[in-house]
Design an enzyme around this catalytic site. Sequence first.
Site, PDB file in Angstrom:
ATOM      1  N   LYS A  54      22.021  27.154  60.674  1.00  0.00           N
ATOM      2  CA  LYS A  54      23.484  26.944  60.668  1.00  0.00           C
ATOM      3  C   LYS A  54      23.892  27.189  62.068  1.00  0.00           C
ATOM      4  CE  LYS A  54      23.020  28.792  56.005  1.00  0.00           C
ATOM      5  NZ  LYS A  54      22.928  29.785  54.819  1.00  0.00           N
ATOM      6  N   GLN A  98      23.918  35.867  54.488  1.00  0.00           N
ATOM      7  CA  GLN A  98      22.642  35.212  54.223  1.00  0.00           C
ATOM      8  C   GLN A  98      21.920  36.043  53.100  1.00  0.00           C
ATOM      9  OE1 GLN A  98      21.676  32.053  55.191  1.00  0.00           O
ATOM     10  NE2 GLN A  98      19.974  32.124  53.860  1.00  0.00           N
ATOM     11  N   ASP A 121      30.680  29.550  51.410  1.00  0.00           N
ATOM     12  CA  ASP A 121      29.526  29.572  50.612  1.00  0.00           C
ATOM     13  C   ASP A 121      30.131  29.131  49.139  1.00  0.00           C
ATOM     14  OD1 ASP A 121      26.899  29.624  51.715  1.00  0.00           O
ATOM     15  OD2 ASP A 121      27.144  31.844  51.744  1.00  0.00           O
TER      16      ASP A 121
END
Length: 287
Positions: A54, A98, A121
């Site tokens: 990322k 994460q 997300d």
Amino acid sequence: MGAQLIDGKLISTQIKDELKEKTDKLVAEGKRVPTLAVILVGADPASQVYVRNKKKACEYIGYKSLSYELDEHITQDELLELIDKLNKDEEVDGILVQMPVPKHIDDKAVIEAIDPGKDVDGFHPMNVGALCTGEKGFVSCTPAGIIQLLKRSNVDISGKECVIVGRSNIVGKPMMMLMLRENATVTVTHSRTKDIAEVCKRADILIVAIGKARFVTKDFVKEGAVVIDVGINRNAETGKLCGDVAFDEVSEIASMITPVPGGVGPMTIAMLMNNCFEAYEMHEANR
Ligand code: GUN
């Protein structure tokens, strides 16, 4: 092999290049660039790889990335404090924690602490709700990436029979809503589905996200179907990655199929980057 390969690596690169071009333009105009804050708790090796990828995607496009690598023993309150600080920081457009987080931290509390306008997300209940009612909001990156794979491969979705295998919150359920939004007739199958092969055989578009290596064999697939394989399974003996679809035999009867690796996987990060740009534009418009 009869099926045409859907090249996720190529399509994800196109999307990142489109974003890079828009970001280069911001730089040329002397404007602020999109900024993503990435939080990793603990040292899970798979999560470390995802986080590194990322950050690399941010570098490639020209976004600023802020990285927080926290000890696995950090308290939930400390993590929520950091999220609060990033929520208030006007320079930060997207915040990503994460997953999975260590067991002593409540992942639901973490997701709900993120400002929905920075939840790139698409995990916050506000964004999940917006997806269900068709309002604007961030969409979970993997299902959003699958829509891009289909559209950019000129697959017609409207009126088609779509069968989804798996009902997770981050793939199966949002995938269902997105395919419905594209006017497909959608069926979601799961571990309790009777005659799952029979149901899958109805599909014009079959999307498999169940997390079991080679679960979908040729007996699940109609001749000419488009098959999207979301699985990432590592073979314990060879160490090689394989999907949830038995690629060798299914590619003989499908019309199009995604490989693993190089299919859905790269799309997730490309869509995360796309969500960051949308967050940036929203924040700039509201200044
Ligand atoms: N862990 C596995 N997939 C994801 C994802 O898409 N986002 C985050 N934050 N964590 C994950």
